[in-house]
Scaffold this motif. Sequence first.
Motif, PDB file in Angstrom:
ATOM      1  N   THR A  90       0.834  -1.203   0.000  1.00 32.94           N
ATOM      2  CA  THR A  90       0.000   0.000   0.000  1.00 32.94           C
ATOM      3  C   THR A  90       0.869   1.253   0.000  1.00 32.94           C
ATOM      4  O   THR A  90       1.973   1.271   0.535  1.00 32.94           O
ATOM      5  CB  THR A  90      -0.931   0.041   1.231  1.00 32.94           C
ATOM      6  N   THR A  91       0.338   2.291  -0.619  1.00 30.54           N
ATOM      7  CA  THR A  91       1.098   3.544  -0.721  1.00 30.54           C
ATOM      8  C   THR A  91       0.470   4.687   0.057  1.00 30.54           C
ATOM      9  O   THR A  91       1.168   5.602   0.450  1.00 30.54           O
ATOM     10  CB  THR A  91       1.232   3.954  -2.213  1.00 30.54           C
ATOM     11  N   SER A  92      -0.829   4.600   0.298  1.00 28.28           N
ATOM     12  CA  SER A  92      -1.469   5.709   1.014  1.00 28.28           C
ATOM     13  C   SER A  92      -1.686   5.339   2.480  1.00 28.28           C
ATOM     14  O   SER A  92      -1.800   4.163   2.835  1.00 28.28           O
ATOM     15  CB  SER A  92      -2.809   6.075   0.368  1.00 28.28           C
ATOM     16  N   ILE A  93      -1.763   6.340   3.295  1.00 29.52           N
ATOM     17  CA  ILE A  93      -1.987   6.154   4.729  1.00 29.52           C
ATOM     18  C   ILE A  93      -3.346   5.494   4.982  1.00 29.52           C
ATOM     19  O   ILE A  93      -3.467   4.605   5.826  1.00 29.52           O
ATOM     20  CB  ILE A  93      -1.902   7.511   5.473  1.00 29.52           C
ATOM     21  N   GLN A  94      -4.380   5.933   4.230  1.00 32.03           N
ATOM     22  CA  GLN A  94      -5.715   5.366   4.422  1.00 32.03           C
ATOM     23  C   GLN A  94      -5.735   3.869   4.119  1.00 32.03           C
ATOM     24  O   GLN A  94      -6.340   3.087   4.848  1.00 32.03           O
ATOM     25  CB  GLN A  94      -6.753   6.081   3.540  1.00 32.03           C
ATOM     26  N   GLU A  95      -5.073   3.469   3.020  1.00 29.39           N
ATOM     27  CA  GLU A  95      -5.026   2.050   2.676  1.00 29.39           C
ATOM     28  C   GLU A  95      -4.274   1.257   3.747  1.00 29.39           C
ATOM     29  O   GLU A  95      -4.693   0.173   4.131  1.00 29.39           O
ATOM     30  CB  GLU A  95      -4.354   1.849   1.318  1.00 29.39           C
ATOM     31  N   ARG A  96      -3.153   1.816   4.214  1.00 25.38           N
ATOM     32  CA  ARG A  96      -2.380   1.135   5.261  1.00 25.38           C
ATOM     33  C   ARG A  96      -3.211   0.974   6.535  1.00 25.38           C
ATOM     34  O   ARG A  96      -3.186  -0.085   7.164  1.00 25.38           O
ATOM     35  CB  ARG A  96      -1.103   1.897   5.583  1.00 25.38           C
ATOM     36  N   ASN A  97      -3.940   2.003   6.917  1.00 18.61           N
ATOM     37  CA  ASN A  97      -4.792   1.918   8.105  1.00 18.61           C
ATOM     38  C   ASN A  97      -5.868   0.851   7.943  1.00 18.61           C
ATOM     39  O   ASN A  97      -6.145   0.093   8.865  1.00 18.61           O
ATOM     40  CB  ASN A  97      -5.438   3.268   8.422  1.00 18.61           C
TER      41      ASN A  97
END
Length: 110
Positions: A90-97
């Motif tokens: 994942t590259t975005s913070i939202q996806e990682r969360n």
Amino acid sequence: MERKTDKIIDYLRNHPVDTNIEIADALKFDKELVRKQISLFKARGWIQVTYENKVRTIIVKKEDPKSMVEYKKEIFTEMLPTLLSDFEETTSIQERNMVAKMIFRVLENL
């Protein structure tokens, strides 16, 4: 602590031709309780009762909770590597969360 219902179901799995009195004696339960529980199990579809040559046979259809727990753990264990890989990609913070929350849910169930 195991409930009386579970004890009777477990007993029936291993002793399908025992009488209500034999079940009650083995489990140290009241025979009336055993009779009522077996009637309830039939009504709920947890057991199937057949008779052959005046011998009652009880087939337990209710899923063994122990095997269900093991089955669920296997599924969660199989899911974990994929989720960890997704987390790394994942590259975005939202996806990682979002993926991290899924990983925590899986870990809670192991």
